[in-house]
Design a protein around this motif. Sequence first.
Motif, mmCIF file in Angstrom:
data_model
loop_
_atom_site.group_PDB
_atom_site.id
_atom_site.type_symbol
_atom_site.label_atom_id
_atom_site.label_comp_id
_atom_site.label_asym_id
_atom_site.label_seq_id
_atom_site.Cartn_x
_atom_site.Cartn_y
_atom_site.Cartn_z
ATOM 1 N N THR A 139 0.803 -1.227 0.000
ATOM 2 C CA THR A 139 0.000 0.000 0.000
ATOM 3 C C THR A 139 0.836 1.278 0.000
ATOM 4 O O THR A 139 0.347 2.324 -0.398
ATOM 5 N N HIS A 140 2.064 1.206 0.480
ATOM 6 C CA HIS A 140 2.848 2.439 0.585
ATOM 7 C C HIS A 140 4.310 2.183 0.251
ATOM 8 O O HIS A 140 4.768 1.035 0.177
ATOM 9 N N GLU A 198 7.390 8.770 3.814
ATOM 10 C CA GLU A 198 6.520 7.657 3.450
ATOM 11 C C GLU A 198 5.377 8.207 2.601
ATOM 12 O O GLU A 198 4.738 9.190 2.968
ATOM 13 N N VAL A 199 5.159 7.553 1.456
ATOM 14 C CA VAL A 199 4.148 8.015 0.511
ATOM 15 C C VAL A 199 3.333 6.807 0.057
ATOM 16 O O VAL A 199 3.657 5.651 0.370
ATOM 17 N N SER A 200 2.269 7.061 -0.685
ATOM 18 C CA SER A 200 1.504 5.951 -1.250
ATOM 19 C C SER A 200 2.369 5.196 -2.248
ATOM 20 O O SER A 200 3.334 5.744 -2.794
ATOM 21 N N ARG A 201 2.026 3.936 -2.493
ATOM 22 C CA ARG A 201 2.830 3.160 -3.439
ATOM 23 C C ARG A 201 2.785 3.791 -4.831
ATOM 24 O O ARG A 201 3.785 3.807 -5.553
ATOM 25 N N HIS A 202 1.626 4.328 -5.204
ATOM 26 C CA HIS A 202 1.493 4.966 -6.513
ATOM 27 C C HIS A 202 2.463 6.139 -6.626
ATOM 28 O O HIS A 202 3.193 6.272 -7.625
ATOM 29 N N GLU A 203 2.496 6.997 -5.593
ATOM 30 C CA GLU A 203 3.409 8.140 -5.621
ATOM 31 C C GLU A 203 4.856 7.660 -5.565
ATOM 32 O O GLU A 203 5.744 8.238 -6.218
ATOM 33 N N GLY A 204 5.107 6.592 -4.792
ATOM 34 C CA GLY A 204 6.456 6.053 -4.714
ATOM 35 C C GLY A 204 6.960 5.556 -6.054
ATOM 36 O O GLY A 204 8.115 5.777 -6.425
ATOM 37 N N ARG A 205 6.065 4.901 -6.819
ATOM 38 C CA ARG A 205 6.466 4.438 -8.150
ATOM 39 C C ARG A 205 6.717 5.619 -9.087
ATOM 40 O O ARG A 205 7.637 5.588 -9.922
ATOM 41 N N GLN A 206 5.907 6.651 -8.975
ATOM 42 C CA GLN A 206 6.129 7.833 -9.810
ATOM 43 C C GLN A 206 7.517 8.421 -9.562
ATOM 44 O O GLN A 206 8.244 8.753 -10.509
#
Length: 566
Positions: free
Chosen positions: A133-134, A150-158
């Motif tokens: 999730t993150h 710590e960020v959302s997984r979506h933001e982390g992938r970006q």
Amino acid sequence: MSFIGTVFGRGKRGPRRPSGFDPYGRHLIGKNLERHVHVDVENQTLFLDEDRRSSDEMQEWLNAHRRLTGAVWPAKWEGIAELTARKASFREITAIRDQAGEGAATAREAGRKLLTIAAAFRISDMHFRHGATHTSIEIRLRKKIMILKEVSRHEGRQLEIAIFNLQSSRKNTYSEKDPQDGGITGDALPGTGLANVRIIRGPSYPQMDGGGFMSLRFQYKEGTGARPEIPPDIILRSPKKPEVDIEAELLPKGFSPRQIDLLKYLCSFPAGFVVLTGPTGSGKSTTLLALSRHQARIDPHKRLITIERPVEYFMPWAVQLEVSNTDDTEQAQREFAEHARNMLRMDPDRVVIGEIQDVGVALVAVTLARTGHSGLTTLHVDDAFDIFPRLEDMDNDRLKRQVICDTSLFRGVVAQRIQSVLCPHCKLPWEPDDPRMPSVSRDALRSWGDTSGVYRRNPDGCDHCNHMGNDSPTAVAEVVVANTELMSNVIRHGVEIARQWHRARPDADTTMVEKSIALAFEGRVDPADIIGEVGQIPFRDELEQERRRATAARAARDAGTKEPAP
């Protein structure tokens, strides 16, 4: 007309191209194959379902793809679960790229800003750890791992994609499911004082839920001058500690307080391996998990990387690299070798190698210990002291006892078994003429004391134990702390003498079978189960005599006189 003819039927005007034509053959994938094929256009690779390898439909599609592209693309066959995860990851990455669109420059700027902030701390390493999730973004500062963000997984992938694409070379296209490396030159990060940033990234467990990592090694220019300003709202945090302590975990499983203290001692070394031994089903992996959790609880600022085949337990405090649980030994060895090469570039303090299965794995463990890493691993041997001949058998040159009998390489060994425990509600008194046991074993048991308090399993059981006759099992273990004397004795006298001398020490842990015998005299263990699950019951006087001889030999050696015969 056949499938091939339908797609490639030729007339005077050449091949017919149906609506939705795709030059890479994706439009040819029918509904029956949709779940079983992934076409990676960027890397010109086909990912295909292993179970459909021999199907006519798959072979027809492959032939059609070759004719359409005019080339034979590499085909990687994998299980449906891995393929499904790959396709889901592709959709996620595509969505991220589509969402960025014209904002790609903004994403790159966010990546540069993150690296600039990290460089302001003069860190040595940065790590992205993607979970279900993150994403946790961590940095190594003054030898300690701290959480930067710590960020959302979506933001982390970006952010990961943006940073990966800062490379001047475009030979590597970002591919979430494949290990990749690269580098960013200092010219792409002006004002940071960086000469370059080395990158290694790839998938990690749980891959099905989007698990992954990216490690960045920061290398600075000489005489970099003033540092970039650290934003005042940046607050570093310590990694979260596991909540369960080792006593609460291992005491109920059968480990004694003294054994737990010895395990804590073995886990406190900054380098060298602790080896857990026993057959399949002896509880090695469960104990390894408890030890790793203890290390993360005591010092959460250290980074743990594991290589496992397969992953048995999820460790939220670790980056877990998984080797395919395949019957293809060569493939598994290639995957392990690749993970091992990557591991040393991922900034580990601690490592876990799930099992030493062959000489290649053993040599990696030795190398890791020599390069200052502490580790946990398992090995299938019957007795704690047998790890030395077992490793030597793998390679009589590179793993000979003169090489591996070194306390800086192997700190200690834990031998373990799972012992059945009697149901307290229906157990029966043990009979001295128990027909399930050889007479010599019955005599040996009686040599340990009065057997009137010894019990056996009720073959009919009761309602309390679901008519099995057993309660929850317990672990019986022997914890061996390696020392110079033990290692020297293995080299000079062999394993048997080294074993006797070590067990004669007043501070040595008792053997597994001695612990099972004690449990039998407490009325908790059936003596017949000791033989079947742990080992033969020794005669007490013979065991004590053996230890007296070993004690005398040690004393004679210390006094400088001739050592008595063992």
